[in-house]
Design a protein around this motif. Structure first.
Motif, mmCIF file in Angstrom:
data_model
loop_
_atom_site.group_PDB
_atom_site.id
_atom_site.type_symbol
_atom_site.label_atom_id
_atom_site.label_comp_id
_atom_site.label_asym_id
_atom_site.label_seq_id
_atom_site.Cartn_x
_atom_site.Cartn_y
_atom_site.Cartn_z
ATOM 1 N N ALA A 1 -1.409 -1.886 -6.228
ATOM 2 C CA ALA A 1 -2.175 -1.462 -5.043
ATOM 3 C C ALA A 1 -2.111 -2.537 -3.961
ATOM 4 O O ALA A 1 -3.129 -3.053 -3.491
ATOM 5 C CB ALA A 1 -3.618 -1.151 -5.413
ATOM 6 N N LEU A 2 -0.899 -2.877 -3.566
ATOM 7 C CA LEU A 2 -0.616 -3.853 -2.526
ATOM 8 C C LEU A 2 0.701 -3.464 -1.879
ATOM 9 O O LEU A 2 1.647 -3.068 -2.572
ATOM 10 C CB LEU A 2 -0.452 -5.261 -3.121
ATOM 11 N N HIS B 1 3.899 -0.731 -2.584
ATOM 12 C CA HIS B 1 3.180 0.541 -2.498
ATOM 13 C C HIS B 1 3.651 1.339 -1.292
ATOM 14 O O HIS B 1 3.805 0.792 -0.193
ATOM 15 C CB HIS B 1 1.669 0.304 -2.418
ATOM 16 N N SER B 2 3.854 2.619 -1.479
ATOM 17 C CA SER B 2 4.431 3.455 -0.425
ATOM 18 C C SER B 2 3.412 3.951 0.587
ATOM 19 O O SER B 2 3.795 4.397 1.679
ATOM 20 C CB SER B 2 5.139 4.663 -1.052
ATOM 21 N N LYS C 1 -7.114 8.820 -2.158
ATOM 22 C CA LYS C 1 -7.234 8.456 -0.747
ATOM 23 C C LYS C 1 -8.484 7.615 -0.499
ATOM 24 O O LYS C 1 -8.444 6.646 0.286
ATOM 25 C CB LYS C 1 -7.242 9.709 0.117
ATOM 26 N N ASP C 2 -9.580 7.952 -1.158
ATOM 27 C CA ASP C 2 -10.792 7.148 -1.000
ATOM 28 C C ASP C 2 -10.586 5.752 -1.584
ATOM 29 O O ASP C 2 -11.054 4.746 -1.024
ATOM 30 C CB ASP C 2 -11.966 7.833 -1.693
ATOM 31 N N TYR C 3 -9.897 5.687 -2.701
ATOM 32 C CA TYR C 3 -9.599 4.401 -3.330
ATOM 33 C C TYR C 3 -8.765 3.530 -2.394
ATOM 34 O O TYR C 3 -9.079 2.345 -2.168
ATOM 35 C CB TYR C 3 -8.863 4.685 -4.639
ATOM 36 N N TYR C 4 -7.727 4.097 -1.818
ATOM 37 C CA TYR C 4 -6.868 3.324 -0.911
ATOM 38 C C TYR C 4 -7.616 2.904 0.357
ATOM 39 O O TYR C 4 -7.454 1.779 0.841
ATOM 40 C CB TYR C 4 -5.630 4.135 -0.528
ATOM 41 N N ALA C 5 -8.443 3.797 0.888
ATOM 42 C CA ALA C 5 -9.197 3.461 2.101
ATOM 43 C C ALA C 5 -10.156 2.295 1.844
ATOM 44 O O ALA C 5 -10.339 1.425 2.703
ATOM 45 C CB ALA C 5 -9.958 4.681 2.602
ATOM 46 N N GLY C 6 -10.775 2.270 0.656
ATOM 47 C CA GLY C 6 -11.637 1.139 0.316
ATOM 48 C C GLY C 6 -10.880 -0.163 0.284
ATOM 49 O O GLY C 6 -11.380 -1.208 0.716
ATOM 50 N N ARG D 1 -3.150 -4.047 -15.932
ATOM 51 C CA ARG D 1 -2.468 -4.909 -14.968
ATOM 52 C C ARG D 1 -3.335 -5.177 -13.736
ATOM 53 O O ARG D 1 -4.003 -4.276 -13.238
ATOM 54 C CB ARG D 1 -1.161 -4.272 -14.516
ATOM 55 N N VAL D 2 -3.284 -6.405 -13.247
ATOM 56 C CA VAL D 2 -4.023 -6.796 -12.051
ATOM 57 C C VAL D 2 -3.097 -7.579 -11.121
ATOM 58 O O VAL D 2 -2.099 -8.145 -11.564
ATOM 59 C CB VAL D 2 -5.258 -7.653 -12.397
ATOM 60 N N PRO D 3 -3.413 -7.631 -9.838
ATOM 61 C CA PRO D 3 -2.691 -8.549 -8.950
ATOM 62 C C PRO D 3 -3.105 -9.983 -9.249
ATOM 63 O O PRO D 3 -4.211 -10.229 -9.739
ATOM 64 C CB PRO D 3 -3.133 -8.114 -7.554
#
Length: 494
Positions: free
Chosen positions: A66-67, A72-73, A293-298, A351-353
């Protein structure tokens, strides 16, 4: 392998030699006693130069992918990406217990859940006993001013420490519109207060910037900024309410595996209720598209707040004198096997960043593939500050990897998820992950398990468990799992 058989240094989970429970307890108590008396360490007393500042950003359920720097596309995270581009980024970083409170305890102590006793979210009686020091306690002893802000989510043992500044909450998701926080200074934390019409992470960052702007002379600081977004119910700040309108969300390859009876998965996996669109207790997880979408917006909002802190440090002229670490407490399922949430020992959850920026010791653009863990965070930040890793810590510093890759850094590691009962009915399990294989054993149904060849099957779709042709590797991993488990001292339950 029996528990009485010796384990070689290469096999020891701590990679620094096998520690007995007595060693662990004596070491932790000794450090805690030193902190209680306020006696400065010899290392701190000998310091002749100003130590670097430290900023530690902790994401909430932020997946490793998620980066935008991870390819991430859809999601764009320029401020996160800056940390990785100007520092060191790890492609194989993991949590050792994919649940909020236990993972946060491991990050603060450098110890596995099994040793801290911080096992779950549901049973928070004493997640961090007073005899286990946090890495921030050791920094304070060495002359740092320390502050923690945001989602702490750990009752008994963090709020009670001697923070120079505290602005936190223990609510898993808080109230996104009218959040609750406690505020405190110099080790005294006041009552909970509600703030109105403000996004919690924006408020957390406002307070962090106010604290950074205080005059502390030549004293170094350690600032922990721990975000609540994008935790369910995934509320967005007003400025992003229409973000991603019309953006298509791709369906994971395994999203429809439930319609096929979850081929190859054991009943313990099938019975878990962390499924999108199945439960009234998780209405925000009603659809793949809405949840994603809510996850990405956060996370976009989180990225903006990270940028605010980085810009503040840069304007002060101290960014390059400050070590900046970013990671997350755990990952998150976004529709794989139609799942949401975390807990399970599968790659999206595990997995984490992990990124560290510190030009003094890290060459920009460094990328490493070694397996690093949440228990490595405390030793890493202590290393940056010039403080030796205490013997009771079970992780090790990632900083040496900035100079040279080390294929032997970690060949295998131990995972355990304890919480039962829990809201999603995810069964307790433990496992071992190597560079190629993963073995998962379900505690309440010992005959059930999962075994994957991650090089041949990175999506964990072909369960090799109990297949005769893979009996040898399964037996080996089961023996190693028991050896790793026995090498981690267990905190006695109170």
């Amino acid at each position: 392998m029996s528990k009485s058989e010796p384990i070689t240094p290469e096999e020891s989970l701590s990679e620094g030699g096998k520690a007995t429970r007595r060693d662990f307890l004596q070491g932790a108590l000794a450090v805690a006693g030193t902190l209680a008396t306020g006696i400065p360490s010899a290392h701190a007393a000998q310091a002749t130069t100003k130590r670097p500042n430290i900023v530690y950003f902790l994401g909430e359920g932020q997946r490793a992918d998620a980066l935008s720097i991870a390819g991430h596309s859809i999601l764009k995270t320029p401020n996160h990406d800056r940390i990785g581009k100007e520092g060191m980024r790890f492609t194989n970083a993991f949590c050792t217990n994919a649940l909020c409170a236990p993972a946060r305890a491991s990050a603060l102590t450098g110890m596995y859940s099994r040793s801290t006793g911080a096992l779950s979210n549901e049973h928070l009686r004493q997640p961090l006993p007073a005899d286990i020091p946090l890495f921030t306690d050791l920094l304070k002893q060495a002359g740092y001013e320390i502050a923690i802000l945001g989602k702490v989510h750990m009752h008994n043992g963090v709020e009670e420490r001697n923070w120079d500044y505290y602005f936190g909450h223990n609510d898993p998701g808080n109230n996104y519109e009218n959040p609750f926080f406690k505020e405190g200074r110099n080790g005294v934390v006041g009552p909970e207060k509600q703030y109105h019409a403000v996004y919690p992470d924006d408020l957390t960052t406002d307070k962090a910037l106010e604290w950074l702007d205080q005059d502390r002379g030549d004293k170094p600081f350690c600032l922990l900024v721990w975000f609540v977004a994008p935790h369910e119910p995934f509320f967005r700040p007003r400025r992003h309410l229409d973000l991603y309108n019309g953006t298509p969300i791709p369906k994971p390859a395994t999203f429809d595996d439930d319609l096929k009876g979850y081929p190859g998965k054991p009943q313990s996996f099938i019975d878990a209720e962390n499924k999108i669109g199945t439960t009234n207790s998780h209405v925000a997880c009603g659809s793949l598209e809405g949840m994603s979408k809510d996850y990405y917006a956060g996370l976009v909002a989180v990225d903006e707040n990270i940028g605010r802190v980085l810009n503040n440090l840069e304007k002060k002229g101290i960014l390059d004198d400050t070590a900046v670490l970013h990671t997350s407490d755990h990952g998150y399922f976004l529709g794989e096997w139609r799942l949401f949430d975390k807990r399970l020992m599968h790659e999206p959850s595990l997995r984490v960043p992990m990124m560290v920026r510190y030009p003094e010791r890290i060459k920009p653009g460094t990328v490493r593939d070694e397996m690093v863990l949440d228990i490595d965070i405390a030793p890493t930040l202590l290393d940056i500050a010039g403080i030796p890793t205490p013997k009771h810590m079970q992780g090790k510093s990632m900083i040496p990897l900035s100079a040279n890759a080390d294929p032997g850094f970690r060949k295998e590691w131990y995972y355990e998820y304890y919480e039962w009962p829990n809201p999603e009915k995810v069964a307790p399990h433990r496992g071992i992950r190597t560079e190629q294989y993963k073995l998962i054993r379900y505690v309440m149904n010992p005959s059930e398990g999962e075994l994957y060849d991650l090089k041949a099957d990175p999506g964990e779709r072909n369960n090799l468990y109990n297949k005769p042709e893979h009996a040898a590797i399964q037996t080996h991993l089961e023996q190693r799992l028991e050896a790793l488990r026995s090498s981690v001292p267990e905190r006695q339950k109170i």
